[in-house]
Write a protein that holds these residues in place. Sequence first.
Motif, PDB file in Angstrom:
ATOM      1  N   UNK A 174      22.207  18.051 -24.400  1.00 26.17           N
ATOM      2  CA  UNK A 174      22.707  18.281 -23.047  1.00 26.17           C
ATOM      3  C   UNK A 174      22.511  19.738 -22.619  1.00 26.17           C
ATOM      4  N   UNK A 175      22.249  19.918 -21.339  1.00 24.60           N
ATOM      5  CA  UNK A 175      22.134  21.256 -20.757  1.00 24.60           C
ATOM      6  C   UNK A 175      23.426  21.667 -20.055  1.00 24.60           C
ATOM      7  N   UNK A 176      24.157  20.686 -19.509  1.00 25.10           N
ATOM      8  CA  UNK A 176      25.306  20.993 -18.671  1.00 25.10           C
ATOM      9  C   UNK A 176      26.599  20.404 -19.217  1.00 25.10           C
ATOM     10  N   UNK A 177      27.661  21.187 -19.057  1.00 20.72           N
ATOM     11  CA  UNK A 177      29.026  20.686 -19.194  1.00 20.72           C
ATOM     12  C   UNK A 177      29.652  20.806 -17.812  1.00 20.72           C
ATOM     13  N   UNK A 178      29.982  19.674 -17.205  1.00 25.17           N
ATOM     14  CA  UNK A 178      30.624  19.708 -15.891  1.00 25.17           C
ATOM     15  C   UNK A 178      32.121  19.553 -16.052  1.00 25.17           C
ATOM     16  N   UNK A 179      32.858  20.376 -15.292  1.00 24.28           N
ATOM     17  CA  UNK A 179      34.318  20.371 -15.334  1.00 24.28           C
ATOM     18  C   UNK A 179      34.860  20.169 -13.932  1.00 24.28           C
ATOM     19  N   UNK A 180      36.151  19.960 -13.831  1.00 24.59           N
ATOM     20  CA  UNK A 180      36.866  19.925 -12.559  1.00 24.59           C
ATOM     21  C   UNK A 180      37.427  21.331 -12.312  1.00 24.59           C
ATOM     22  N   UNK A 181      38.060  21.579 -11.175  1.00 24.49           N
ATOM     23  CA  UNK A 181      38.622  22.915 -10.933  1.00 24.49           C
ATOM     24  C   UNK A 181      39.579  23.349 -12.037  1.00 24.49           C
ATOM     25  N   UNK A 182      39.518  24.631 -12.384  1.00 24.41           N
ATOM     26  CA  UNK A 182      40.297  25.192 -13.486  1.00 24.41           C
ATOM     27  C   UNK A 182      41.670  25.701 -13.053  1.00 24.41           C
ATOM     28  N   UNK A 183      42.055  25.447 -11.834  1.00 22.87           N
ATOM     29  CA  UNK A 183      43.222  26.084 -11.217  1.00 22.87           C
ATOM     30  C   UNK A 183      44.537  25.547 -11.770  1.00 22.87           C
ATOM     31  N   UNK A 184      45.624  26.330 -11.645  1.00 25.26           N
ATOM     32  CA  UNK A 184      46.951  25.823 -11.995  1.00 25.26           C
ATOM     33  C   UNK A 184      47.353  24.755 -10.989  1.00 25.26           C
ATOM     34  N   UNK A 185      47.827  23.630 -11.470  1.00 27.03           N
ATOM     35  CA  UNK A 185      48.126  22.508 -10.592  1.00 27.03           C
ATOM     36  C   UNK A 185      49.589  22.498 -10.171  1.00 27.03           C
ATOM     37  N   UNK A 186      49.825  21.879  -9.036  1.00 27.07           N
ATOM     38  CA  UNK A 186      51.179  21.737  -8.526  1.00 27.07           C
ATOM     39  C   UNK A 186      51.650  20.300  -8.626  1.00 27.07           C
ATOM     40  N   UNK A 187      52.415  19.859  -7.651  1.00 30.70           N
ATOM     41  CA  UNK A 187      52.956  18.495  -7.638  1.00 30.70           C
ATOM     42  C   UNK A 187      51.811  17.484  -7.682  1.00 30.70           C
TER      43      UNK A 187
END
Length: 517
Positions: free
Chosen positions: A44-57
Amino acid sequence: MTTYRWPRACGLLLHPTSLPGPDGIGTLDGHLEQWLDFLAAAGQTYWQILPLVPTGYGDSPYAGLSAFAGNPLLIPSETLVELGLVARQRLHERPPFSEQSVDYGAVITWKQRLLAEAFERFVAAAPDAWRADFEAFCAAEADWLTDYALFRALKDAHGGRAWHTWPPELRDRKPAALEAARRNLSAAVASHQFQQWLFFRQWQRTREACHRRGIRIIGDAPIFVAYDSADVWANRELFKLDAEGRPTHVAGVPPDYFSATGQLWGNPLYRWQRMADDGFGWWLARMRHLFRLVDVVRLDHFRGFAACWTIPADAPTAATGRWVKTPGRKLFTAMRRAFGVLPIIAEDLGVITPDVVALRDAFGFPGMRVLQFAFGGDPNNQDLPHNYVPNAVVYTGTHDNDTTVGWYASRPGVGSTRDAEGIERERAFCRAYLNTNGAEIHWDFIRAAYASVAHTAIVPMQDVLGLGSEGRMNLPASERGNWSWRCRREDFTASAAKRLRELASLYGRLPGSSVSD
């Protein structure tokens, strides 16, 4: 115009929270190294992630408390011990977390307690070099960190309530009130700065570990930010809010594949003209920050950069909205002027009109194709592989889709608007198109994606594992059970890596195989 040179490649989608590990949630620890080794072995060339942000409710990474901050839950407890900030015996008191899903409430309680202890130890006994590094980090990131840390401290002090319910002088950011809050909450503010320092130290090591293996990270930038966020509280003039800080109009999408009444997201909409007047400074700062964390950015809801579905804030559903044009061409021109080459993927799903296509193509951004959307029409469906163009990214499914096995076994009313006849018609078309009996439908999808002319093929890890709907990450328009799926230590098998690598080799997607024009 200089455009990003896309290799013919493949990658896997797995958010860090879904990694295995003892903390009840995936973290940036030794299991991450195991995951990266699996990616490399699988070609594989890519690791795709979702946003790394702190989550709320709701725990959604698409509704973060900041577009700039990192999620402290990803900091490994083991790292706190190794740094001497938490006693090892504390790890023996770790709750008996599930290995298969995230219990966010329990994880947050545990991790916040550990981080509080770590901060106390840091204040009391940190080496001078650490203190200097921390202070340098706070100075370098002050443009967003100062407001974010104060926002979090105030939110904690007000029992977690949304900022628009705070006393008016804090809600409206009166200078005297903010200065008093910084004094009175100075320890809490510093604690949140400390957590961000730890997170970004850890993420920098993560990115370096990826690059050592030749792996690039695809990050994710939601077009909108959460209403209850430091971004909106600190930049009210950039959002469509009334005098008391409440949204006048909110974001969403019209009725579609996922929902008969559309999706009412509730994010406040931008005052685009105000943003344009200062050269899109907030957007440039956001993208500059993100490009330091990842190698490629997937812009979520790309069609919103051509026109946004604008819904009155008091509307009960998204069905009453209307399209309002947005200055995407001016924004991306400003980005190109600031950054040069733009390694951006346009998430161009949903209602795509000619203006969206023109905007995407004007800047050379690849669009997305999703195999699960391919079989509901006729042979002209753009999601069928024979209709792809090279400048595209194909997914078997996204984080908003069911797994491929779950999709194939779906029933009416479960995550879609299709009826029984429509579902069976899709299945029959799918079997005929892929020349399969459906026994390994997930591998049939992976092969079709890899064989296509699209320069990039991305597969959620759940599809590699052949999971059913129990592996689904998110069901749009639902509020429970999302974002919690985790893989297990034993899922990173040599046989799965070998099978992926063989397909990557067969279809010219191994690292270094070729570069797409």
